[in-house]
Design a protein around this motif. Structure first.
Motif, short mmCIF file in Angstrom:
data_model
loop_
_atom_site.label_atom_id
_atom_site.label_comp_id
_atom_site.label_asym_id
_atom_site.label_seq_id
_atom_site.Cartn_x
_atom_site.Cartn_y
_atom_site.Cartn_z
N ASN A 102 0.81 -1.23 0.00
CA ASN A 102 0.00 0.00 0.00
C ASN A 102 0.83 1.27 0.00
N GLU A 103 2.03 1.22 0.56
CA GLU A 103 2.87 2.42 0.63
C GLU A 103 3.82 2.51 -0.56
N PHE A 104 3.49 1.85 -1.64
CA PHE A 104 4.36 1.80 -2.82
C PHE A 104 4.82 3.20 -3.24
N ASP A 105 3.88 4.14 -3.35
CA ASP A 105 4.22 5.47 -3.86
C ASP A 105 5.20 6.19 -2.95
N GLU A 106 5.03 6.03 -1.65
CA GLU A 106 5.93 6.67 -0.69
C GLU A 106 7.34 6.11 -0.80
N TYR A 107 7.44 4.78 -0.89
CA TYR A 107 8.75 4.13 -0.98
C TYR A 107 9.41 4.44 -2.32
N LEU A 108 8.61 4.56 -3.38
CA LEU A 108 9.15 4.93 -4.69
C LEU A 108 9.74 6.34 -4.64
N GLU A 109 9.00 7.26 -4.04
CA GLU A 109 9.47 8.64 -3.93
C GLU A 109 10.76 8.73 -3.13
N ASN A 110 10.88 7.89 -2.11
CA ASN A 110 12.08 7.87 -1.27
C ASN A 110 13.22 7.05 -1.87
N LYS A 111 13.00 6.52 -3.07
CA LYS A 111 14.01 5.72 -3.78
C LYS A 111 14.47 4.53 -2.95
N SER A 112 13.50 3.88 -2.32
CA SER A 112 13.81 2.73 -1.47
C SER A 112 14.08 1.47 -2.28
N PHE A 113 13.51 1.39 -3.49
CA PHE A 113 13.75 0.23 -4.35
C PHE A 113 14.10 0.71 -5.75
N CYS A 114 14.50 -0.24 -6.57
CA CYS A 114 15.04 0.09 -7.89
C CYS A 114 13.97 0.10 -8.97
N ARG A 115 13.94 1.16 -9.73
CA ARG A 115 13.23 1.13 -11.00
C ARG A 115 14.09 0.34 -11.99
N MET A 116 13.51 -0.03 -13.11
CA MET A 116 14.26 -0.78 -14.11
C MET A 116 15.23 0.16 -14.82
N ASN A 117 16.52 -0.03 -14.59
CA ASN A 117 17.58 0.78 -15.19
C ASN A 117 17.32 2.27 -14.97
N TYR A 118 16.89 2.63 -13.76
CA TYR A 118 16.69 4.02 -13.33
C TYR A 118 15.58 4.75 -14.08
N GLY A 119 14.79 4.03 -14.86
CA GLY A 119 13.78 4.66 -15.69
C GLY A 119 12.41 4.70 -15.04
N ASP A 120 11.38 4.64 -15.87
CA ASP A 120 10.00 4.81 -15.41
C ASP A 120 9.22 3.50 -15.35
N TYR A 121 9.92 2.38 -15.35
CA TYR A 121 9.26 1.07 -15.31
C TYR A 121 9.66 0.35 -14.02
N VAL A 122 8.68 -0.33 -13.41
CA VAL A 122 8.93 -1.09 -12.18
C VAL A 122 8.34 -2.48 -12.36
N LEU A 123 9.18 -3.50 -12.19
CA LEU A 123 8.69 -4.88 -12.24
C LEU A 123 7.89 -5.13 -10.96
N THR A 124 6.60 -5.38 -11.12
CA THR A 124 5.67 -5.41 -9.99
C THR A 124 5.06 -6.79 -9.87
N GLU A 125 5.15 -7.35 -8.68
CA GLU A 125 4.69 -8.71 -8.41
C GLU A 125 3.47 -8.69 -7.49
N PHE A 126 2.67 -9.75 -7.59
CA PHE A 126 1.52 -9.93 -6.70
C PHE A 126 1.53 -11.35 -6.17
N LEU A 127 0.68 -11.62 -5.21
CA LEU A 127 0.52 -12.99 -4.71
C LEU A 127 -0.41 -13.75 -5.66
N PRO A 128 -0.19 -15.05 -5.81
CA PRO A 128 -1.00 -15.84 -6.75
C PRO A 128 -2.50 -15.75 -6.51
N THR A 129 -2.89 -15.55 -5.25
CA THR A 129 -4.32 -15.53 -4.92
C THR A 129 -4.92 -14.13 -4.80
#
Length: 248
Positions: A97-124
């Motif tokens: 749920n806090e994805f946007d906050e963590y993205l703004e804080n650069k807590s995780f990596c975008r794909m090659n520093y760009g505007d794409y993020v590999l995003t995963e979900f749970l199977p269910t």
């Protein structure tokens, strides 16, 4: 390397989803294993790899700086061992749920520093949750690349759900092993339904090991794709889209 009946040779192959960095998640366990994985990948025709270690809320995740340092170390060892693969930064982010906050804080990596993020979900996870998550990621100005879409029950049971999130603006990634039947007959049938409609944007290996069922194999997948589908479309999902949208 030759693929398909028409002796088609892919100019490049970009693996957009690979757990190849050593000791950072549940993927490669050592630099030695990483180098073995890279040799396999090179033999399979892979020329570029986006390293996508898991990022999960409240886990012991590496920082983007640590990911960069590890990529530099792996790239140096690959060069010493004459393995002709270029490695780029990424993460496989389990949506929270806090994805946007963590993205703004650069807590995780975008794909090659760009505007794409590999995003995963749970199977269910329910479709409503995934749809809302896609909308949330898009609202940040980033594009979610939905990782291995064939694993989500709500997608595999209703292809219209894939159409919906793609029409919203999400990109779609499937695993090479699913194309060849490694995920079972039903998964294979589903991913080929996606491919027939050209709903897939990228192929990834989702490799974790240098042996067993989770190795960076893609040659057999490429062979099947070139035999069954439009050549330009296959070029785009093997490397064109990744080159245009992520690498360049």
């Amino acid at each position: 390397m030759i693929f398909g009946r028409k002796a088609k040779q892919a100019e490049y192959i970009v693996d957009v989803h690979c757990h190849i960095l050593p000791g950072i998640d549940d993927g490669s366990r050592s630099m030695e294993e990483t180098l073995k994985m890279l040799r396999i990948a090179a033999d399979e025709g892979i020329t570029h790899v986006i390293a996508t270690p898991h990022y999960k809320l409240e886990h012991n995740n590496a920082t983007p700086g640590q990911v960069d340092e590890l990529i530099d170390a792996v790239q140096a060892e690959a060069s010493k061992n004459n393995i002709p693969i270029v490695i780029y930064q990424g993460n496989e982010v389990l949506f929270f749920n806090e994805f946007d906050e963590y993205l703004e804080n650069k807590s995780f990596c975008r794909m090659n520093y760009g505007d794409y993020v590999l995003t995963e979900f749970l199977p269910t996870d329910r479709f409503s949750y995934i749809r809302n998550a896609v909308d949330d990621v898009l609202s940040t100005g980033c594009v979610p690349i939905v990782a291995h879409v064939e694993r989500y029950e709500c997608m595999a049971s209703n292809i219209e759900n894939v159409r919906t999130i793609r029409n919203m603006g999400a990109d779609i990634q499937i695993n090479a092993s699913s194309v060849t039947g490694g995920g079972g007959k039903n998964v294979k049938k589903f991913v080929h339904s996606l491919l027939k409609e050209q709903l897939v944007d990228y192929i990834g290996t989702d490799a974790h090991r240098c042996e067993g069922s989770r190795v960076p194999n893609i040659c057999e997948c490429s062979n099947i794709l070139y035999k069954k589908y439009d050549e330009k479309y296959v070029d785009s999902i093997l490397y064109g889209n990744a080159m245009d949208r992520i690498i360049q």
